[in-house]
Design a protein around this motif. Sequence first.
Motif, PDB file in Angstrom:
ATOM      1  N   VAL A 362       3.020  72.311  30.735  1.00  0.00           N
ATOM      2  CA  VAL A 362       2.806  73.781  30.306  1.00  0.00           C
ATOM      3  C   VAL A 362       2.705  73.829  28.693  1.00  0.00           C
ATOM      4  CG1 VAL A 362       3.889  76.175  30.754  1.00  0.00           C
ATOM      5  CG2 VAL A 362       4.308  74.334  32.269  1.00  0.00           C
ATOM      6  N   SER A 363       2.017  74.794  28.275  1.00  0.00           N
ATOM      7  CA  SER A 363       1.921  75.371  26.915  1.00  0.00           C
ATOM      8  C   SER A 363       2.366  76.664  26.556  1.00  0.00           C
ATOM      9  CB  SER A 363       0.685  74.833  26.334  1.00  0.00           C
ATOM     10  OG  SER A 363       0.628  75.514  24.930  1.00  0.00           O
ATOM     11  N   PHE A 364       3.218  76.750  25.770  1.00  0.00           N
ATOM     12  CA  PHE A 364       3.936  78.374  25.386  1.00  0.00           C
ATOM     13  C   PHE A 364       3.504  78.562  23.944  1.00  0.00           C
ATOM     14  CE2 PHE A 364       6.690  76.522  28.703  1.00  0.00           C
ATOM     15  CZ  PHE A 364       6.864  77.513  29.444  1.00  0.00           C
ATOM     16  N   ASP A 365       3.161  79.610  23.631  1.00  0.00           N
ATOM     17  CA  ASP A 365       3.262  80.057  22.323  1.00  0.00           C
ATOM     18  C   ASP A 365       4.919  80.076  21.834  1.00  0.00           C
ATOM     19  OD1 ASP A 365       3.546  81.726  19.924  1.00  0.00           O
ATOM     20  OD2 ASP A 365       2.043  83.287  20.570  1.00  0.00           O
ATOM     21  N   PRO A 366       5.168  79.295  20.788  1.00  0.00           N
ATOM     22  CA  PRO A 366       6.533  79.189  20.388  1.00  0.00           C
ATOM     23  C   PRO A 366       6.941  80.339  19.943  1.00  0.00           C
ATOM     24  CG  PRO A 366       5.201  77.872  19.023  1.00  0.00           C
ATOM     25  CD  PRO A 366       4.320  78.249  19.963  1.00  0.00           C
ATOM     26  N   ARG A 367       6.464  81.214  19.371  1.00  0.00           N
ATOM     27  CA  ARG A 367       6.687  82.559  18.632  1.00  0.00           C
ATOM     28  C   ARG A 367       7.515  83.433  19.483  1.00  0.00           C
ATOM     29  NH1 ARG A 367       8.028  80.784  13.664  1.00  0.00           N
ATOM     30  NH2 ARG A 367       6.044  79.307  13.065  1.00  0.00           N
ATOM     31  N   THR A 368       6.543  83.654  20.863  1.00  0.00           N
ATOM     32  CA  THR A 368       7.062  84.668  21.794  1.00  0.00           C
ATOM     33  C   THR A 368       7.347  84.261  23.157  1.00  0.00           C
ATOM     34  OG1 THR A 368       4.819  84.422  22.722  1.00  0.00           O
ATOM     35  CG2 THR A 368       5.199  85.922  20.625  1.00  0.00           C
ATOM     36  N   GLY A 369       7.350  83.017  23.494  1.00  0.00           N
ATOM     37  CA  GLY A 369       7.529  82.371  24.751  1.00  0.00           C
ATOM     38  C   GLY A 369       6.272  82.682  25.815  1.00  0.00           C
ATOM     39  N   ARG A 370       5.273  83.263  25.611  1.00  0.00           N
ATOM     40  CA  ARG A 370       4.234  83.661  26.465  1.00  0.00           C
ATOM     41  C   ARG A 370       3.346  82.207  26.755  1.00  0.00           C
ATOM     42  NH1 ARG A 370      -1.378  84.474  25.932  1.00  0.00           N
ATOM     43  NH2 ARG A 370      -1.213  84.077  23.738  1.00  0.00           N
ATOM     44  N   GLU A 371       3.341  81.993  27.906  1.00  0.00           N
ATOM     45  CA  GLU A 371       2.466  80.804  28.496  1.00  0.00           C
ATOM     46  C   GLU A 371       1.210  81.182  28.237  1.00  0.00           C
ATOM     47  OE1 GLU A 371       1.400  80.091  32.879  1.00  0.00           O
ATOM     48  OE2 GLU A 371       3.633  79.487  32.567  1.00  0.00           O
ATOM     49  N   LEU A 372       0.598  79.804  27.616  1.00  0.00           N
ATOM     50  CA  LEU A 372      -0.672  79.770  27.145  1.00  0.00           C
ATOM     51  C   LEU A 372      -1.722  79.229  28.151  1.00  0.00           C
ATOM     52  CD1 LEU A 372       0.025  78.599  23.560  1.00  0.00           C
ATOM     53  CD2 LEU A 372      -0.631  81.201  24.492  1.00  0.00           C
ATOM     54  N   TRP A 373      -1.201  77.953  28.512  1.00  0.00           N
ATOM     55  CA  TRP A 373      -2.094  77.350  29.658  1.00  0.00           C
ATOM     56  C   TRP A 373      -1.000  76.196  30.408  1.00  0.00           C
ATOM     57  CZ3 TRP A 373      -1.441  72.048  29.297  1.00  0.00           C
ATOM     58  CH2 TRP A 373      -1.471  71.416  28.059  1.00  0.00           C
ATOM     59  N   THR A 374      -1.430  76.073  31.742  1.00  0.00           N
ATOM     60  CA  THR A 374      -0.795  75.048  32.621  1.00  0.00           C
ATOM     61  C   THR A 374      -2.024  73.929  32.959  1.00  0.00           C
ATOM     62  OG1 THR A 374      -1.334  76.277  34.545  1.00  0.00           O
ATOM     63  CG2 THR A 374       0.801  76.636  33.622  1.00  0.00           C
ATOM     64  N   CYS A 375      -1.374  72.600  33.317  1.00  0.00           N
ATOM     65  CA  CYS A 375      -2.177  71.837  33.917  1.00  0.00           C
ATOM     66  C   CYS A 375      -1.353  71.101  35.037  1.00  0.00           C
ATOM     67  CB  CYS A 375      -2.492  70.606  32.871  1.00  0.00           C
ATOM     68  SG  CYS A 375      -3.710  69.434  33.499  1.00  0.00           S
ATOM     69  N   SER A 376      -1.805  70.894  36.233  1.00  0.00           N
ATOM     70  CA  SER A 376      -1.230  70.370  37.259  1.00  0.00           C
ATOM     71  C   SER A 376      -1.501  68.681  37.241  1.00  0.00           C
ATOM     72  CB  SER A 376      -2.180  70.936  38.696  1.00  0.00           C
ATOM     73  OG  SER A 376      -1.803  72.317  38.956  1.00  0.00           O
ATOM     74  N   GLY A 377      -0.329  68.030  37.837  1.00  0.00           N
ATOM     75  CA  GLY A 377      -0.403  66.574  37.886  1.00  0.00           C
ATOM     76  C   GLY A 377       0.681  66.014  37.916  1.00  0.00           C
ATOM     77  N   PRO A 378       1.853  66.314  37.241  1.00  0.00           N
ATOM     78  CA  PRO A 378       3.089  65.742  37.026  1.00  0.00           C
ATOM     79  C   PRO A 378       3.814  65.603  38.381  1.00  0.00           C
ATOM     80  CG  PRO A 378       2.795  67.264  35.096  1.00  0.00           C
ATOM     81  CD  PRO A 378       1.890  67.567  35.998  1.00  0.00           C
ATOM     82  N   THR A 379       4.757  64.899  38.804  1.00  0.00           N
ATOM     83  CA  THR A 379       5.580  64.764  39.967  1.00  0.00           C
ATOM     84  C   THR A 379       6.709  65.967  39.598  1.00  0.00           C
ATOM     85  OG1 THR A 379       7.436  63.144  39.114  1.00  0.00           O
ATOM     86  CG2 THR A 379       5.322  62.371  39.917  1.00  0.00           C
TER      87      THR A 379
END
Length: 547
Positions: A362-379
């Motif tokens: 997961v990637s977030f905007d560190p200033r606001t906590g808004r989720e930017l993108w996700t990528c499936s695959g980890p356990t």
Amino acid sequence: MRPAISLVLVVLALASCASPGGEPYPLGPEMAQLARDLESESYPAMVLGMTNFNDLNGEILRIDVPDNARRFAARHSATGVDPTITAAHARRKEIEDRFLGLMREAYARIGRESLFRQQLADLFTEGAAVRAVSPTGPALPIEPILPSPEAEHQWPRWRGPWGQGYSNERDLPVEWSSEKNIEWRTAIPGQGNSSPIIWDDRIYLTSWFDDGKRRSLVSIRRTDGELLWVKDAPAVEPEGRVISKNGYASATPVTDGERVYTFFGNTGLVAFDLDGEVVWHRELGPFDAMHGTGASPVVCGDLVILFQEQSSKQSIGIALDRRTGNEVWSVTRPPALGWCTPVPLRVGDREELIWGSSHTLVSFDPRTGRELWTCSGPTREVIPTIVHGNGLVYSCSGRNGPTLAVRPGGDGDVTSSHLAWQVVRGGPHVPSPAIAGDLLYLVNDRGILTCLDALDGTTVYQTRLEGMFSASPSIAGGKIYLTNEDGDTFVVRLGSEYELVSVNPIGERVLASMAMLDGRIYLRGAKHLFAIGGGSRGTARVTRYRR
């Protein structure tokens, strides 16, 4: 970035290239290491000694590699005609059968025969062992965000100034023992597995006492190892479920040169000044993280940010004003098993906070906590911190789980658009990866060191180091440093061929990762903090803690 190599090209190259001795179908690196393990005296005993089915479930995945017998046979329709191919397949089948026979016996010893049959049924139905795709869009420049402008010349956080386990030191020691090249060693009060951080002449680490009722920040003078002080965080009721390998002081502190920020589970986030006085305290618990908490806080601009997953309640992400402790933003996440520390990066013209969560990067905007993108695959269980290079971020998870290479900078679900490659098996459970140029290094909990091509995910080499590993590797001066739980550090030269430079015992159990600064390595053992120098200095100075 070099174009991603398709799985077909990878496996054909693996199958057709001859070994130096002229063997037309040499074993791939993973199968070759598995064969060496089966021939050793220690490996079968280790497998048969496993009493945790999760360990066995992770170990059996070692056969799910590009060059196993089933994938080799699928690539060669003439297996029963060409004697050379037939012999090569038979060799792989013999290794596979011996390995699965050993695993069957290990499962039976703990009364899990049905689980073995289920694992066997699932093992070869996962598809390709390496998935390679071509991500869309341009590769963006990636730069780490430091805790402060001066942090580049310090060791201010988990895995150093850039959060990557990398140091630009060139003359670090490569040989030591419990006495040789030890400039000082200081007895550490209490217990803890957090790694040391450094700002100027101060080393900071955390400890716990009294069955977790007391948790403290410890400061040691870097020049001579003198213990300066032990300052307590506010007292709390200890967490209910904490394993001994975790404890109550596993999160590594972070400093911006003004304050030291610590996370102590149920205690919450505490900011100390550089002399150990509490500046602010923010309660976040109580926590239920199964084995105990362990994710480390990070500083990004004016914020202190923490993500900690919990097994039976909502996981949290929170950002506090680093000066006041006031909440700036928070997010809730589903219950999960995870202890991953996020990494703040500048990707192109925007900031991203990238974090490995259960089943998702997961990637977030560190200033606001808004989720930017996700990528499936980890356990479902993610511990290693990401690393970055070559326009990609690399995420590992699970016991012999997947390793992902993802191009950051996207929006929404980027699994089909920004995933550059995925190695389905072989990732570490606890230690984080390390990267040097186009080589990605992974060491799993049981000592298998794998070097991957960071551009396409193919295995460059694989070997076994002795012992169990929890500490994350560090890179400096053209070498990678890997410390096992017995306190032995393997120094390996960076490159496409395995070259062991030295093995260095410290004489104590080690779970923490090392710090590197000004020609020294600082290594936390179960009882002491060691300052390791480049030259022999005779008998080590010993400082003992007295309350």
